[in-house]
Design a protein around this motif. Structure first.
Motif, PDB file in Angstrom:
ATOM      1  N   SER A 148       0.855  -1.187   0.000  1.00  0.00           N
ATOM      2  CA  SER A 148       0.000   0.000   0.000  1.00  0.00           C
ATOM      3  C   SER A 148       0.888   1.233   0.000  1.00  0.00           C
ATOM      4  N   GLY A 149       0.310   2.395  -0.251  1.00  0.00           N
ATOM      5  CA  GLY A 149       1.066   3.643  -0.243  1.00  0.00           C
ATOM      6  C   GLY A 149       2.176   3.639  -1.266  1.00  0.00           C
ATOM      7  N   ALA A 150       3.403   4.005  -0.831  1.00  0.00           N
ATOM      8  CA  ALA A 150       4.552   4.066  -1.740  1.00  0.00           C
ATOM      9  C   ALA A 150       4.843   2.697  -2.341  1.00  0.00           C
ATOM     10  N   GLU A 176      11.084  -3.038   0.300  1.00  0.00           N
ATOM     11  CA  GLU A 176      10.430  -2.501   1.494  1.00  0.00           C
ATOM     12  C   GLU A 176      11.006  -3.114   2.768  1.00  0.00           C
ATOM     13  N   GLU A 177      11.299  -4.411   2.688  1.00  0.00           N
ATOM     14  CA  GLU A 177      11.865  -5.113   3.839  1.00  0.00           C
ATOM     15  C   GLU A 177      13.223  -4.508   4.220  1.00  0.00           C
ATOM     16  N   GLU A 178      14.016  -4.177   3.193  1.00  0.00           N
ATOM     17  CA  GLU A 178      15.357  -3.638   3.431  1.00  0.00           C
ATOM     18  C   GLU A 178      15.326  -2.171   3.862  1.00  0.00           C
ATOM     19  N   LEU A 179      14.430  -1.380   3.240  1.00  0.00           N
ATOM     20  CA  LEU A 179      14.409   0.066   3.482  1.00  0.00           C
ATOM     21  C   LEU A 179      13.513   0.481   4.645  1.00  0.00           C
ATOM     22  N   GLY A 180      12.548  -0.359   5.009  1.00  0.00           N
ATOM     23  CA  GLY A 180      11.620   0.001   6.077  1.00  0.00           C
ATOM     24  C   GLY A 180      10.379   0.693   5.544  1.00  0.00           C
ATOM     25  N   THR A 181       9.416   0.910   6.434  1.00  0.00           N
ATOM     26  CA  THR A 181       8.107   1.419   6.009  1.00  0.00           C
ATOM     27  C   THR A 181       8.108   2.872   5.568  1.00  0.00           C
ATOM     28  N   GLY A 182       9.077   3.665   6.002  1.00  0.00           N
ATOM     29  CA  GLY A 182       9.077   5.089   5.645  1.00  0.00           C
ATOM     30  C   GLY A 182       9.795   5.408   4.351  1.00  0.00           C
ATOM     31  N   ALA A 183      10.126   4.385   3.548  1.00  0.00           N
ATOM     32  CA  ALA A 183      10.899   4.592   2.318  1.00  0.00           C
ATOM     33  C   ALA A 183      10.120   5.413   1.303  1.00  0.00           C
ATOM     34  N   THR A 184      10.843   6.241   0.550  1.00  0.00           N
ATOM     35  CA  THR A 184      10.207   7.046  -0.492  1.00  0.00           C
ATOM     36  C   THR A 184       9.965   6.179  -1.723  1.00  0.00           C
TER      37      THR A 184
END
Length: 198
Positions: A148-150, A176-184
């Motif tokens: 969802s989202g980005a 997403e797993e590597e960058l985390g939930t706040g990734a652009t």
């Protein structure tokens, strides 16, 4: 291209919804399943969208879930299946049921959708047989949370670059797993492209 709309559900009709986004009302074609899923008029909602552009019109089609949008893209890639027929098919079947019908070459089941005759049903199951696994629905992507989202926008960007739905979703999930939930969005797409290239 408009990838999604997030706003207030202003109105619905038999095959469309109007989403108010910052005072602008977007009319979006939709399947009956999407219309049932987005909630009552006046509530906040998000629709994943596909923009259809032709010489004489620009039209938005909206989906409550990304897998529905992926199926719409696959279906409209079959000769003789336009937006109206694709939405009728998605109104008649859950994506997982449609996936099973095509994987098992069940022409009769596909022909149950409004506007789909036996010949068109046969063409749909034949042309999509090899592509159905790409969506990952049969094998167990149902257990994977939908991005969802980005993340959703990153999957959409990957699809527009020509990646198959399963490849795009897997690469974005790894990013997403590597960058985390706040990734652009930009960071997600860049890393997902690297993951997909391995």
């Amino acid at each position: 291209m408009i990838a999604h709309l997030k706003g207030r559900l202003d109105a619905t009709g038999i095959d469309y919804a109007v989403i108010d986004v910052g005072g602008v009302g977007y009319m979006v074609g939709a399947s009956s399943r999407t219309l049932a899923a987005i909630g009552p008029v006046g509530d906040a909602c998000t629709l994943h969208t596909e923009m259809l552009v032709a010489e004489d019109f620009i039209r938005l089609v909206g989906f409550a879930r990304i897998d529905e949008r992926d199926w719409f893209r696959l279906l409209t890639g079959v000769q003789g299946v336009g937006a109206r027929v694709a939405l009728a098919i998605l109104s008649a079947f859950e994506p997982v049921d449609l996936s099973r019908a095509i994987a098992s070459q069940d022409k009769a089941m596909v022909a149950r959708a409004n506007g789909v005759g036996p010949k068109l049903a046969e063409r749909i199951v034949r042309e999509l047989k090899d592509k159905v696994g790409a969506l990952g629905v049969v094998a167990g992507a149902a257990s994977m949370p939908a991005p969802s989202g980005a993340g959703a926008d990153a999957v959409s960007a990957m699809l527009n670059l020509g990646f198959r739905p399963a490849e795009a979703a897997n690469a974005v999930a790894l990013a997403e797993e590597e960058l985390g939930t706040g990734a652009t969005l930009d960071a997600l797409v860049r890393l997902a492209l690297r993951k997909a290239a391995r």
